[in-house]
Design a protein around this motif. Sequence first.
Motif, PDB file in Angstrom:
ATOM      1  N   GLY A  55       1.868  12.026  -9.698  1.00  0.00           N
ATOM      2  CA  GLY A  55       1.115  13.267  -9.674  1.00  0.00           C
ATOM      3  C   GLY A  55       1.993  14.493  -9.536  1.00  0.00           C
ATOM      4  O   GLY A  55       1.711  15.544 -10.137  1.00  0.00           O
ATOM      5  N   VAL A  56       3.086  14.389  -8.763  1.00  0.00           N
ATOM      6  CA  VAL A  56       3.945  15.546  -8.501  1.00  0.00           C
ATOM      7  C   VAL A  56       4.997  15.728  -9.589  1.00  0.00           C
ATOM      8  O   VAL A  56       5.167  16.824 -10.137  1.00  0.00           O
ATOM      9  N   ARG A  57       5.722  14.670  -9.900  1.00  0.00           N
ATOM     10  CA  ARG A  57       6.826  14.774 -10.869  1.00  0.00           C
ATOM     11  C   ARG A  57       6.399  14.395 -12.280  1.00  0.00           C
ATOM     12  O   ARG A  57       6.911  14.954 -13.247  1.00  0.00           O
ATOM     13  N   GLY A  58       5.464  13.444 -12.402  1.00  0.00           N
ATOM     14  CA  GLY A  58       5.036  13.003 -13.719  1.00  0.00           C
ATOM     15  C   GLY A  58       6.101  12.159 -14.397  1.00  0.00           C
ATOM     16  O   GLY A  58       7.227  12.017 -13.912  1.00  0.00           O
ATOM     17  N   LEU A  59       5.731  11.579 -15.526  1.00  0.00           N
ATOM     18  CA  LEU A  59       6.677  10.773 -16.302  1.00  0.00           C
ATOM     19  C   LEU A  59       7.488  11.663 -17.237  1.00  0.00           C
ATOM     20  O   LEU A  59       6.970  12.636 -17.796  1.00  0.00           O
ATOM     21  N   ASN A  60       8.745  11.304 -17.386  1.00  0.00           N
ATOM     22  CA  ASN A  60       9.608  11.992 -18.349  1.00  0.00           C
ATOM     23  C   ASN A  60       9.396  11.331 -19.713  1.00  0.00           C
ATOM     24  O   ASN A  60      10.125  10.432 -20.103  1.00  0.00           O
ATOM     25  N   ALA A  76       8.980   7.770 -12.470  1.00  0.00           N
ATOM     26  CA  ALA A  76       8.664   9.163 -12.150  1.00  0.00           C
ATOM     27  C   ALA A  76       9.651   9.733 -11.138  1.00  0.00           C
ATOM     28  O   ALA A  76      10.080  10.889 -11.259  1.00  0.00           O
ATOM     29  N   VAL A  77      10.026   8.953 -10.133  1.00  0.00           N
ATOM     30  CA  VAL A  77      10.951   9.422  -9.101  1.00  0.00           C
ATOM     31  C   VAL A  77      12.310   9.756  -9.700  1.00  0.00           C
ATOM     32  O   VAL A  77      12.896  10.822  -9.425  1.00  0.00           O
ATOM     33  N   ILE A  91       0.833  -1.202   0.000  1.00  0.00           N
ATOM     34  CA  ILE A  91       0.000   0.000   0.000  1.00  0.00           C
ATOM     35  C   ILE A  91       0.870   1.255   0.000  1.00  0.00           C
ATOM     36  O   ILE A  91       0.614   2.223  -0.738  1.00  0.00           O
ATOM     37  N   LEU A  92       1.941   1.251   0.814  1.00  0.00           N
ATOM     38  CA  LEU A  92       2.836   2.411   0.864  1.00  0.00           C
ATOM     39  C   LEU A  92       3.540   2.625  -0.476  1.00  0.00           C
ATOM     40  O   LEU A  92       3.696   3.772  -0.931  1.00  0.00           O
ATOM     41  N   VAL A 142       1.880   6.713  -6.804  1.00  0.00           N
ATOM     42  CA  VAL A 142       0.829   7.616  -7.294  1.00  0.00           C
ATOM     43  C   VAL A 142       1.192   9.070  -7.008  1.00  0.00           C
ATOM     44  O   VAL A 142       1.013   9.953  -7.857  1.00  0.00           O
ATOM     45  N   ILE A 143       1.734   9.328  -5.819  1.00  0.00           N
ATOM     46  CA  ILE A 143       2.156  10.698  -5.488  1.00  0.00           C
ATOM     47  C   ILE A 143       3.272  11.160  -6.417  1.00  0.00           C
ATOM     48  O   ILE A 143       3.267  12.292  -6.907  1.00  0.00           O
TER      49      ILE A 143
END
Length: 317
Positions: A34-39, A176-177, A23-24, A30-31
């Motif tokens: 939403g914040v960084r998005g995909l490159n 995304a990260v 879950i984490l 998901v965060i």
Amino acid sequence: MSDVDKKPIDFMGIRKAAAIMSILLVIGSVIALGVRGLNLGLDFTGGASVELDYQQAPDLNSIRNTLTDAGYVNFVVQNFGDESSVLVRLSDAFDDELAGRVTKDLRATGDELELVSSAFVGSQVGDELKEDSGLGLLLALAVVLIYVGMRFQFKFGIASVLPLAHDVIIILGVFAVFQWTFDLSVLAALLAVIGYSLNDTIVVADRIRENFRKMRVGDSEHVINESIHQTISRTLNTSGTTLVVLIALYFLGGEAINNFAIALIIGVVVGTYSSIYVAASLLIAFGVSREDLIIPPKEGVEGAEKDEQPPEWLNRM
């Protein structure tokens, strides 16, 4: 030794801790999305690609610095095929003379190189690819749900699709990260991960169904533990040999397929984990039982009910 006396590894004993971790990871992914998005790569954003052939293997960092000094922005430089072949991708660049200018600017540094090919992808094509890729992933999950639901039981279908979505979301979150480029090769890796993870899940589900019908004692958790215990060596051997190939592909295959290889590496690791813990834990949460998997007697056929019952020697175990 009877089924009660057997002591399989208690995989399900830590299912709550595994559920919290999953879950984490999903929430974090998901965060990050939403914040960084995909490159997104050139395939999805549109732009130009220029393939160059150098006489000698060039320094990619030097090429990047040259292009930056020349005023180019939003570009990617990587080897393509071998060390002397270079692929330059420029986002949001639509100019018939762009390839010539890039070649001229790089030749100005004194390097000997030839323009091999150039291609342009329009923004409309990129938007269509984004839509089609999303629909493709959703369709793949829907087909899996229908197949597993028909092949086993509807609870198994849900317990197979959710781990696949779990795997895909985590891979997207990692991309995304770290802002690794997401292009069509990574999309292909995601579809491959769905197939790989599903294969593992089907093997475990088939053994669970078989043991529910065969084992006359023990609750659902015991049967699922026994089923995972019986298939774990096969799962780890398959995952291990696949990872060896993918790691070799990552280090020896060249920069052009690095993202493809790393997406598969993450997918194999996460997929192996999800087929053991996520899928099996969901079956327990859904309350799967012997009654869900017992073959119903055939109506209107004399003696069918008797034929479908387990043999007498199993009842004495």
